[in-house]
Design a protein around this motif. Sequence first.
Motif, PDB file in Angstrom:
ATOM      1  N   GLN A 667       0.828  -1.211   0.000  1.00  0.00           N
ATOM      2  CA  GLN A 667       0.000   0.000   0.000  1.00  0.00           C
ATOM      3  C   GLN A 667       0.860   1.257   0.000  1.00  0.00           C
ATOM      4  N   SER A 668       1.921   1.261   0.803  1.00  0.00           N
ATOM      5  CA  SER A 668       2.824   2.415   0.819  1.00  0.00           C
ATOM      6  C   SER A 668       3.594   2.524  -0.490  1.00  0.00           C
ATOM      7  N   GLY A 669       4.020   1.365  -1.023  1.00  0.00           N
ATOM      8  CA  GLY A 669       4.772   1.376  -2.273  1.00  0.00           C
ATOM      9  C   GLY A 669       3.968   1.929  -3.434  1.00  0.00           C
ATOM     10  N   ILE A 670       2.646   1.665  -3.456  1.00  0.00           N
ATOM     11  CA  ILE A 670       1.794   2.199  -4.523  1.00  0.00           C
ATOM     12  C   ILE A 670       1.800   3.721  -4.491  1.00  0.00           C
ATOM     13  N   ARG A 671       1.678   4.308  -3.286  1.00  0.00           N
ATOM     14  CA  ARG A 671       1.665   5.771  -3.186  1.00  0.00           C
ATOM     15  C   ARG A 671       3.026   6.357  -3.547  1.00  0.00           C
ATOM     16  N   VAL A 672       4.101   5.749  -3.062  1.00  0.00           N
ATOM     17  CA  VAL A 672       5.437   6.276  -3.377  1.00  0.00           C
ATOM     18  C   VAL A 672       5.700   6.180  -4.876  1.00  0.00           C
ATOM     19  N   ALA A 673       5.299   5.077  -5.487  1.00  0.00           N
ATOM     20  CA  ALA A 673       5.484   4.933  -6.935  1.00  0.00           C
ATOM     21  C   ALA A 673       4.699   5.991  -7.686  1.00  0.00           C
ATOM     22  N   ALA A 674       3.489   6.306  -7.214  1.00  0.00           N
ATOM     23  CA  ALA A 674       2.697   7.344  -7.865  1.00  0.00           C
ATOM     24  C   ALA A 674       3.376   8.703  -7.753  1.00  0.00           C
ATOM     25  N   TYR A 675       3.907   9.022  -6.569  1.00  0.00           N
ATOM     26  CA  TYR A 675       4.622  10.292  -6.402  1.00  0.00           C
ATOM     27  C   TYR A 675       5.843  10.351  -7.313  1.00  0.00           C
ATOM     28  N   GLN A 676       6.606   9.259  -7.390  1.00  0.00           N
ATOM     29  CA  GLN A 676       7.800   9.258  -8.231  1.00  0.00           C
ATOM     30  C   GLN A 676       7.426   9.381  -9.707  1.00  0.00           C
ATOM     31  N   HIS A 677       6.347   8.717 -10.096  1.00  0.00           N
ATOM     32  CA  HIS A 677       5.909   8.810 -11.489  1.00  0.00           C
ATOM     33  C   HIS A 677       5.462  10.237 -11.810  1.00  0.00           C
ATOM     34  N   ALA A 678       4.835  10.889 -10.837  1.00  0.00           N
ATOM     35  CA  ALA A 678       4.423  12.278 -11.044  1.00  0.00           C
ATOM     36  C   ALA A 678       5.614  13.218 -11.110  1.00  0.00           C
ATOM     37  N   GLU A 679       6.753  12.805 -10.522  1.00  0.00           N
ATOM     38  CA  GLU A 679       7.980  13.608 -10.580  1.00  0.00           C
ATOM     39  C   GLU A 679       8.889  13.141 -11.713  1.00  0.00           C
ATOM     40  N   TYR A 680       8.331  12.393 -12.683  1.00  0.00           N
ATOM     41  CA  TYR A 680       9.024  11.997 -13.912  1.00  0.00           C
ATOM     42  C   TYR A 680      10.183  11.043 -13.655  1.00  0.00           C
ATOM     43  N   ALA A 681      10.044  10.201 -12.611  1.00  0.00           N
ATOM     44  CA  ALA A 681      11.032   9.161 -12.341  1.00  0.00           C
ATOM     45  C   ALA A 681      10.551   7.881 -13.014  1.00  0.00           C
ATOM     46  N   ASP A 682      10.860   7.762 -14.285  1.00  0.00           N
ATOM     47  CA  ASP A 682      10.397   6.618 -15.068  1.00  0.00           C
ATOM     48  C   ASP A 682      11.447   5.513 -15.030  1.00  0.00           C
ATOM     49  N   LEU A 683      11.830   5.111 -13.842  1.00  0.00           N
ATOM     50  CA  LEU A 683      12.793   4.031 -13.685  1.00  0.00           C
ATOM     51  C   LEU A 683      12.321   3.118 -12.563  1.00  0.00           C
ATOM     52  N   VAL A 684      12.738   1.879 -12.635  1.00  0.00           N
ATOM     53  CA  VAL A 684      12.346   0.877 -11.649  1.00  0.00           C
ATOM     54  C   VAL A 684      13.449   0.672 -10.625  1.00  0.00           C
ATOM     55  N   TYR A 685      14.685   0.597 -11.108  1.00  0.00           N
ATOM     56  CA  TYR A 685      15.808   0.301 -10.213  1.00  0.00           C
ATOM     57  C   TYR A 685      17.017   1.107 -10.668  1.00  0.00           C
ATOM     58  N   PRO A 686      17.821   1.618  -9.735  1.00  0.00           N
ATOM     59  CA  PRO A 686      17.713   1.486  -8.273  1.00  0.00           C
ATOM     60  C   PRO A 686      16.813   2.568  -7.657  1.00  0.00           C
ATOM     61  N   THR A 687      15.795   2.130  -6.954  1.00  0.00           N
ATOM     62  CA  THR A 687      14.898   3.026  -6.239  1.00  0.00           C
ATOM     63  C   THR A 687      14.576   2.433  -4.882  1.00  0.00           C
ATOM     64  N   GLN A 688      14.008   3.261  -4.020  1.00  0.00           N
ATOM     65  CA  GLN A 688      13.629   2.797  -2.692  1.00  0.00           C
ATOM     66  C   GLN A 688      12.545   1.722  -2.775  1.00  0.00           C
ATOM     67  N   ILE A 689      11.594   1.879  -3.707  1.00  0.00           N
ATOM     68  CA  ILE A 689      10.508   0.909  -3.827  1.00  0.00           C
ATOM     69  C   ILE A 689      11.062  -0.458  -4.206  1.00  0.00           C
ATOM     70  N   ALA A 690      11.950  -0.491  -5.194  1.00  0.00           N
ATOM     71  CA  ALA A 690      12.530  -1.766  -5.609  1.00  0.00           C
ATOM     72  C   ALA A 690      13.296  -2.407  -4.460  1.00  0.00           C
ATOM     73  N   ARG A 691      14.051  -1.614  -3.730  1.00  0.00           N
ATOM     74  CA  ARG A 691      14.821  -2.159  -2.605  1.00  0.00           C
ATOM     75  C   ARG A 691      13.904  -2.792  -1.556  1.00  0.00           C
ATOM     76  N   CYS A 692      12.779  -2.127  -1.248  1.00  0.00           N
ATOM     77  CA  CYS A 692      11.844  -2.664  -0.254  1.00  0.00           C
ATOM     78  C   CYS A 692      11.100  -3.883  -0.794  1.00  0.00           C
ATOM     79  N   PHE A 693      10.747  -3.854  -2.071  1.00  0.00           N
ATOM     80  CA  PHE A 693      10.072  -5.006  -2.663  1.00  0.00           C
ATOM     81  C   PHE A 693      10.986  -6.222  -2.693  1.00  0.00           C
ATOM     82  N   PHE A 694      12.267  -6.013  -2.915  1.00  0.00           N
ATOM     83  CA  PHE A 694      13.200  -7.140  -2.939  1.00  0.00           C
ATOM     84  C   PHE A 694      13.332  -7.772  -1.554  1.00  0.00           C
ATOM     85  N   LYS A 695      13.216  -6.950  -0.500  1.00  0.00           N
ATOM     86  CA  LYS A 695      13.210  -7.515   0.852  1.00  0.00           C
ATOM     87  C   LYS A 695      12.014  -8.444   1.041  1.00  0.00           C
TER      88      LYS A 695
END
Length: 739
Positions: A667-695
Amino acid sequence: MADPSFKDIPEIFEIEIGEALIARTDVLNTFRELGPPDLCHVVKGARGQNDVASYHFVSGVDASSSASLAAYINSLTYSIEEPQAWFSKGPTWKVRSGSYCCFNAFSRVDVRVDVKIPGGVVAYVMDLRGDKHEATPEIWQEAYLSAILRGILYSDDPTYFLDAYRRLAPIPTPEAELRFLQAAEALFHKGWQVGSDPEIQVATVVSNHLTAGIMKYFGDSGRYQRAANLFEKLYTREPEVAPLLARSYVGMNEEVKAVQVMAAAMKQTPASYLLLHTQCDFLKSKGKTRWALQLAQQAVNCAPSEFVTWEKLTEIYIELGEYESALLTLNSCPMFTFNGRDSHRVLSALRLHQPVPPAVAIVLPEREKTDDDDADPALQRLPAPGLRGTWARAYTLLTRLVAQIGWDELLKTRSAVFVMEEEYRMQKAQAEIAAVQGNGNGNGNESGTGEADDASTRGLHSAGSSGGHTDEVDGDVASTLAETEETAVERPEPEGLPTIRISTESAREAKAAREEEKVREHEKEKAMRNGVEAGLQQPVQAAAGDEEGEKDAQPNGNGPLPEPFSFSNKRLCERWLDNLFMVLYEDLRVWTIFRAEVAHFKTQHVAYRKTGAEWEILGDLGLRLHHKEEAKEAYQRALDAPRYSAKPWSRLLEMYADEGDLTRTLQSGIRVAAYQHAEYADLVYPTQIARCFFKLQQIHGLEKIWNTLRSMGLPDAILTIMKRYLDYGQTFSVEGYDF
């Protein structure tokens, strides 16, 4: 009329065409390390309209050749808005030309590609003086690796912000990863040229932005095998690579190989502090902290001018419970001026175009200022969030100390190891009394007149050195001691004799001392009004040390009066550490008031209300002071406010991932991904979301994460964005991808 803006790409429109390129050329010589993100400048035109120019910043673009950069500019031609009205179709805007600038951090030059549409492509190199040169294959390889490192290290840096900054995936495929490893191997011996983190004073072949980028890229995903393969090849030529190879082996759970590498490397490079630190970390993980202490002390001897060696030693002292030694070691840390990331000069813009992607607009609040963006000035003025570099790291160590032993015990430890100002005043007052006595006894002796004249000077100096002691306070410290405010000393004399005053200057200084004492009393009363004195004692000032290093303060070993105390084993506290104590006091004061108010409102069964910005600041404060649960509660309360801020979601994402909470992390990752997408961060890795999802992937497996995501009933656009993180884990075989 048609709009010349891009549909989904941010851009800054220039007042004068080409001013962004001119400004970049002017500041090339100010780029110190990796350089800023790439600059893409385009000129658009339409029939019957004046040309307009805009630019945006971008990272993650393949900069290995002029063709790849020209392809990026050409891709922008498909992003221009089309006229909407079919019955009154206006002029169609087209990209007529473009320039792409990529900084080469190895050779300190700017690689540029000019594109004419239609037309040709011109590639050249701009040096720091503004002269043009030919772009060689070696220059292109260095530019490619520089761009990759910026894409990795700048990808999720929360302190680095630029308007119209577009972030793309620096390594999108396994083939691109192989190219990155080949370039890193070829240029590894030049890695020190790109600089290092601000906590490292001298960049070396194994401590620089290149090695930091490699370890971050492979370490965040837990894929140390590829890093180990690279370092194994380099280890045969560069024995200094042993610490990196050993860390990779430990990350792969190949601890036997790691120990063998460290043992062999100690014979070749025994003075490598990075190797000693690697052994320290390994021993700490095995519970052998006392053994790690000896290695940390040896690392300080090998690199006494590096902050990280003193920092590691302080950490181990804290873990061992030797708090006095920890405080003394922290006081010895060399502090460096903080140099942030390289950035462009901010120019006046005609207008700023930042379109919000419609795919994420449905889950984000409006980007407008509300009452929840206001905060109490007392919270906004907290100095700790402004700390950077070594100052921030030292403050973290100080907060660890106070979290373990408490504020009162920390003040006791501080006064036990450092010379406090009141102690020094008492010591100096006794020296002055001794000087007055010497002056009075020499009045009747002609031969002693010369000695009596400089009795006060000798008395002051005698307070700074011990009789027969070989260590003396150096010149800077002595001048600091002499410049400390000098109180007027009045000694009660036998009846009939006048009171002797050393000088009229000391009378004026005595008056200044009394004024200062009144100010302190006023501050104390102010603190009492705030209700802080009941649970939090304000730190008294320590006697200041010099800026270069601390020295021992020695007592007056030959003084005629007996000393009521002695600080022969104490040190002078550095000014920066004394300031950090005041910063910590401000944090603790605000936190104590906050927790007292919360407890009071709970007993009264009344809702405790704060704005969203205030809850966010209090959450940051709780994290700084290591109150994780209270900080989590504050961030959760911040989410109740409809304000545009990704920080609460980002902090909660880390906490939930560390706890292994699958649903809340998603649930938190969905919101963070939306914020990053709105800030034109069109990348998956390396990001905080990917790091947490890998855990989570290592614990639950990829299939369970995907099934949980699908069960949430997300819109198709959001589900597509989230699926990219799982696809990356499967494509690059991150642990947990196969179950």
